[in-house]
Design a protein around this motif. Sequence first.
Motif, mmCIF file in Angstrom:
data_model
loop_
_atom_site.group_PDB
_atom_site.id
_atom_site.type_symbol
_atom_site.label_atom_id
_atom_site.label_comp_id
_atom_site.label_asym_id
_atom_site.label_seq_id
_atom_site.Cartn_x
_atom_site.Cartn_y
_atom_site.Cartn_z
ATOM 1 N N GLU A 72 135.266 15.926 3.216
ATOM 2 C CA GLU A 72 135.677 15.118 2.290
ATOM 3 C C GLU A 72 137.097 15.425 1.992
ATOM 4 O O GLU A 72 137.595 16.726 1.645
ATOM 5 C CB GLU A 72 134.946 15.225 0.708
ATOM 6 C CG GLU A 72 135.499 14.234 -0.160
ATOM 7 C CD GLU A 72 134.742 13.979 -1.545
ATOM 8 O OE1 GLU A 72 135.679 14.175 -2.588
ATOM 9 O OE2 GLU A 72 133.618 14.194 -1.526
ATOM 10 N N GLY A 73 137.978 14.660 2.254
ATOM 11 C CA GLY A 73 139.391 14.925 2.124
ATOM 12 C C GLY A 73 139.791 16.291 3.111
ATOM 13 O O GLY A 73 139.598 15.992 4.112
ATOM 14 N N ASP A 74 140.376 17.180 2.666
ATOM 15 C CA ASP A 74 140.780 18.326 3.274
ATOM 16 C C ASP A 74 139.593 19.299 3.621
ATOM 17 O O ASP A 74 139.862 20.454 4.201
ATOM 18 C CB ASP A 74 141.926 19.082 2.781
ATOM 19 C CG ASP A 74 143.430 18.155 3.049
ATOM 20 O OD1 ASP A 74 143.510 17.349 3.787
ATOM 21 O OD2 ASP A 74 144.053 18.251 2.213
ATOM 22 N N ASP A 75 138.504 19.127 2.959
ATOM 23 C CA ASP A 75 137.574 20.008 2.912
ATOM 24 C C ASP A 75 136.412 19.775 3.710
ATOM 25 O O ASP A 75 136.073 18.598 3.600
ATOM 26 C CB ASP A 75 137.320 20.332 1.600
ATOM 27 C CG ASP A 75 138.120 20.877 0.452
ATOM 28 O OD1 ASP A 75 139.069 21.821 1.288
ATOM 29 O OD2 ASP A 75 137.941 20.818 -0.780
ATOM 30 N N VAL A 76 135.735 20.738 4.372
ATOM 31 C CA VAL A 76 134.329 20.579 5.191
ATOM 32 C C VAL A 76 133.542 21.533 4.549
ATOM 33 O O VAL A 76 133.997 22.721 4.374
ATOM 34 C CB VAL A 76 134.846 20.584 6.585
ATOM 35 C CG1 VAL A 76 133.233 20.525 7.254
ATOM 36 C CG2 VAL A 76 135.362 19.590 7.168
ATOM 37 N N ILE A 77 132.421 21.143 4.083
ATOM 38 C CA ILE A 77 131.396 22.198 3.441
ATOM 39 C C ILE A 77 130.281 22.261 4.770
ATOM 40 O O ILE A 77 129.841 21.045 5.025
ATOM 41 C CB ILE A 77 130.945 21.821 2.241
ATOM 42 C CG1 ILE A 77 132.119 21.961 1.215
ATOM 43 C CG2 ILE A 77 129.597 22.645 1.737
ATOM 44 C CD1 ILE A 77 131.622 21.183 -0.280
ATOM 45 N N VAL A 78 129.990 23.446 5.132
ATOM 46 C CA VAL A 78 128.972 23.347 5.928
ATOM 47 C C VAL A 78 127.761 24.495 5.654
ATOM 48 O O VAL A 78 127.970 25.422 5.168
ATOM 49 C CB VAL A 78 129.584 24.035 7.343
ATOM 50 C CG1 VAL A 78 130.293 25.128 7.268
ATOM 51 C CG2 VAL A 78 128.495 24.108 8.516
ATOM 52 N N GLY A 79 126.589 24.069 5.722
ATOM 53 C CA GLY A 79 125.537 25.056 5.446
ATOM 54 C C GLY A 79 124.698 25.365 6.853
ATOM 55 O O GLY A 79 124.420 24.481 7.509
ATOM 56 N N TYR A 80 124.630 26.693 7.043
ATOM 57 C CA TYR A 80 123.742 26.954 8.418
ATOM 58 C C TYR A 80 122.778 28.198 8.219
ATOM 59 O O TYR A 80 122.646 28.743 7.395
ATOM 60 C CB TYR A 80 124.763 27.323 9.288
ATOM 61 C CG TYR A 80 125.860 28.444 8.852
ATOM 62 C CD1 TYR A 80 125.259 29.691 9.279
ATOM 63 C CD2 TYR A 80 126.934 28.343 8.036
ATOM 64 C CE1 TYR A 80 126.077 30.612 8.831
ATOM 65 C CE2 TYR A 80 127.684 29.034 7.858
ATOM 66 C CZ TYR A 80 127.128 30.468 8.061
ATOM 67 O OH TYR A 80 128.118 31.392 7.608
ATOM 68 N N ARG A 81 121.843 27.995 9.345
ATOM 69 C CA ARG A 81 120.799 29.265 9.425
ATOM 70 C C ARG A 81 121.444 29.822 10.654
ATOM 71 O O ARG A 81 121.425 29.411 11.717
ATOM 72 C CB ARG A 81 119.529 28.627 9.447
ATOM 73 C CG ARG A 81 118.591 29.765 9.645
ATOM 74 C CD ARG A 81 117.091 29.194 9.696
ATOM 75 N NE ARG A 81 116.997 27.963 10.504
ATOM 76 C CZ ARG A 81 116.537 27.946 11.602
ATOM 77 N NH1 ARG A 81 116.650 28.995 12.368
ATOM 78 N NH2 ARG A 81 116.614 26.954 12.373
ATOM 79 N N ALA A 82 121.651 31.342 10.359
ATOM 80 C CA ALA A 82 121.986 31.950 11.540
ATOM 81 C C ALA A 82 120.996 32.999 12.070
ATOM 82 O O ALA A 82 120.089 33.428 11.200
ATOM 83 C CB ALA A 82 122.896 33.082 11.044
ATOM 84 N N GLU A 83 120.528 32.772 13.516
ATOM 85 C CA GLU A 83 119.615 33.612 13.994
ATOM 86 C C GLU A 83 120.304 34.762 14.680
ATOM 87 O O GLU A 83 121.060 34.667 15.661
ATOM 88 C CB GLU A 83 118.832 32.804 15.047
ATOM 89 C CG GLU A 83 117.801 31.618 14.470
ATOM 90 C CD GLU A 83 117.202 30.914 15.465
ATOM 91 O OE1 GLU A 83 117.105 31.387 16.545
ATOM 92 O OE2 GLU A 83 116.485 29.936 15.103
ATOM 93 N N LYS A 84 119.841 36.120 14.288
ATOM 94 C CA LYS A 84 120.407 37.215 14.811
ATOM 95 C C LYS A 84 119.722 37.710 16.123
ATOM 96 O O LYS A 84 118.446 37.585 16.243
ATOM 97 C CB LYS A 84 120.380 38.298 13.781
ATOM 98 C CG LYS A 84 121.331 37.978 12.770
ATOM 99 C CD LYS A 84 121.232 38.923 11.585
ATOM 100 C CE LYS A 84 121.731 40.280 11.906
ATOM 101 N NZ LYS A 84 121.650 41.304 10.678
ATOM 102 N N MET A 85 120.296 38.473 16.977
ATOM 103 C CA MET A 85 119.650 39.101 18.147
ATOM 104 C C MET A 85 118.439 39.853 17.641
ATOM 105 O O MET A 85 117.481 39.966 18.494
ATOM 106 C CB MET A 85 120.491 39.725 19.026
ATOM 107 C CG MET A 85 121.707 38.908 19.627
ATOM 108 S SD MET A 85 121.303 37.465 20.700
ATOM 109 C CE MET A 85 120.670 38.568 22.151
#
Length: 114
Positions: A72-85
Amino acid sequence: MNPRENTRCDTVRRLFAAYVAQHPDLVDPMLTEDFTFSSPRDDHIDKKRYFEHCWPKEKVFRDIHIEHLVAEGDDVIVGYRAEKMDGGSFRNVEMIRFAGDRIAEVNVYFGRSL
């Protein structure tokens, strides 16, 4: 979503892909010269410190799955799930602010371990 917001979402996807693949050289041109990064552990660190402090020297992440991506406008909101080694995983949310087509600021909000 307008074309500029689509482009910004694509940039965020490329940012995360480069992080998993450990290619900071691909990310540097995505960032403004006065880029800042903040998290509960870092308060407005500059680009140089970001690459020194936030980019692992050895492979830490197996993958990062983007679950939510909203521009939205100049902002991007990202939600994520990270899987570690090591088999661990966690969720985070980031607010990424753009200046033109480059990332000017990243604010990370840590999630819980899964």
